[in-house]
Design a protein around this motif. Sequence first.
Motif, mmCIF file in Angstrom:
data_model
loop_
_atom_site.group_PDB
_atom_site.id
_atom_site.type_symbol
_atom_site.label_atom_id
_atom_site.label_comp_id
_atom_site.label_asym_id
_atom_site.label_seq_id
_atom_site.Cartn_x
_atom_site.Cartn_y
_atom_site.Cartn_z
ATOM 1 N N GLN A 31 5.862 21.900 9.273
ATOM 2 C CA GLN A 31 7.004 23.064 9.520
ATOM 3 C C GLN A 31 8.165 22.572 9.080
ATOM 4 N N ALA A 32 8.686 21.234 9.035
ATOM 5 C CA ALA A 32 10.065 21.186 8.479
ATOM 6 C C ALA A 32 9.985 21.043 6.860
ATOM 7 N N GLY A 33 8.799 20.851 6.359
ATOM 8 C CA GLY A 33 8.804 20.541 5.030
ATOM 9 C C GLY A 33 9.107 19.217 4.634
ATOM 10 N N ASP A 34 8.782 18.130 5.675
ATOM 11 C CA ASP A 34 9.196 16.656 5.635
ATOM 12 C C ASP A 34 7.893 16.033 5.172
ATOM 13 N N LEU A 35 8.004 15.639 3.720
ATOM 14 C CA LEU A 35 6.732 15.165 3.539
ATOM 15 C C LEU A 35 6.653 13.655 3.770
ATOM 16 N N ALA A 36 7.878 12.899 3.812
ATOM 17 C CA ALA A 36 7.667 11.429 4.180
ATOM 18 C C ALA A 36 7.332 11.334 5.698
ATOM 19 N N ALA A 37 7.803 11.988 6.426
ATOM 20 C CA ALA A 37 7.537 12.311 8.023
ATOM 21 C C ALA A 37 5.942 12.569 8.285
ATOM 22 N N TYR A 38 5.560 13.606 7.319
ATOM 23 C CA TYR A 38 4.133 14.031 7.448
ATOM 24 C C TYR A 38 3.057 12.969 7.007
ATOM 25 N N MET A 39 3.582 12.145 6.084
ATOM 26 C CA MET A 39 2.604 11.048 5.497
ATOM 27 C C MET A 39 2.631 9.745 6.506
ATOM 28 N N ALA A 40 3.958 9.492 7.009
ATOM 29 C CA ALA A 40 3.956 8.477 7.906
ATOM 30 C C ALA A 40 3.199 8.741 9.284
ATOM 31 N N ALA A 41 3.073 9.941 9.736
ATOM 32 C CA ALA A 41 2.351 10.494 10.918
ATOM 33 C C ALA A 41 0.922 10.453 10.681
ATOM 34 N N ASP A 42 0.516 10.866 9.517
ATOM 35 C CA ASP A 42 -0.928 10.728 8.716
ATOM 36 C C ASP A 42 -1.428 9.431 8.881
ATOM 37 N N GLN A 43 -0.589 8.335 8.348
ATOM 38 C CA GLN A 43 -1.206 7.070 8.315
ATOM 39 C C GLN A 43 -0.979 6.408 9.586
ATOM 40 N N GLU A 78 0.839 -1.139 0.086
ATOM 41 C CA GLU A 78 -0.037 0.052 0.147
ATOM 42 C C GLU A 78 0.926 1.235 0.022
ATOM 43 N N SER A 79 2.153 1.028 0.813
ATOM 44 C CA SER A 79 2.693 2.206 0.978
ATOM 45 C C SER A 79 3.738 2.770 -0.418
ATOM 46 N N MET A 80 4.162 1.463 -1.035
ATOM 47 C CA MET A 80 4.599 1.700 -2.405
ATOM 48 C C MET A 80 3.769 2.174 -3.425
ATOM 49 N N ILE A 81 2.410 1.886 -3.412
ATOM 50 C CA ILE A 81 1.547 2.541 -4.317
ATOM 51 C C ILE A 81 1.076 4.021 -4.018
ATOM 52 N N ALA A 82 1.119 4.044 -2.862
ATOM 53 C CA ALA A 82 0.547 5.426 -2.412
ATOM 54 C C ALA A 82 1.680 6.311 -2.474
ATOM 55 N N THR A 83 2.742 6.116 -2.385
ATOM 56 C CA THR A 83 3.922 7.159 -2.614
ATOM 57 C C THR A 83 4.357 6.899 -3.907
ATOM 58 N N GLN A 105 -6.128 5.890 -2.069
ATOM 59 C CA GLN A 105 -6.316 6.789 -3.392
ATOM 60 C C GLN A 105 -5.804 8.109 -3.299
ATOM 61 N N CYS A 106 -6.476 8.901 -2.000
ATOM 62 C CA CYS A 106 -6.207 10.209 -1.676
ATOM 63 C C CYS A 106 -4.670 10.425 -1.277
#
Length: 231
Positions: A138-150, A35-40, A175-176
């Motif tokens: 705030q750090a502009g860290d998309l990977a960390a943002y998405m990990a916390a979102d998940q 799922e992570s591979m598809i989402a990212t 999908q989102c």
Amino acid sequence: MKSSRQDSSSKNAPATEEGEPDKRRYADQAYDALESMIATLELRPGAPIVEAELIERTGLGRTPTREALMRLVASGLIVQQPRRGLLVSDIRLAEHLDLIEARRVLERLIAATAARRATPQQRQDLLHCARQMIKASQAGDLAAYMAADQALDHVAHAACRNPFAVAAVVPMIIQCRRFWYAYQHQGDMSEGSRCHLMLAEAIAAGESERASAAADGLMDYLRSFASAVIA
């Protein structure tokens, strides 16, 4: 007497933040990994699915990987086509707003029931995840943002204790998330993290009506983002 033979799936099982092996079923671990591979977009829309490569990348064995693939087919994230085999599904711009509106109904339900049913620990965990999203934005860290979102989604889904709503909403969430990765240059992590914090605070406070309204606010933001992309 214990066998000296070690299960290769156990040996390769992912570790948690504390360094302990992930205790979930291997098929669930494989599903989350794929799922992570598809989402990212690590597995891009239209890409062929090569089972041997995915088994190697997840380290979780053939049976868990196949089970995860079948679940992804059932959810529409992977499609099976004659003579072409399995492919990652396309991002359908024209249908994305409809998807968000369908997701809205489920998210309101999940938020309201989580507000009523969450344990004290789950309420704390939700706030922690939302604050991590703020920090990452705030750090502009998309990977960390998405990990916390998940992680926030996982806690909220466990807290609502409605497996039928969760099973229905998860493919929409993926999908989102994939849509976000594809068009992230038009997104706003700051606003997204603010919406998630409002949702987490409402659930943590046990206020079901406020939680439903916060879920609506999050869907309004996603709709606005998608509309800007589609326009």
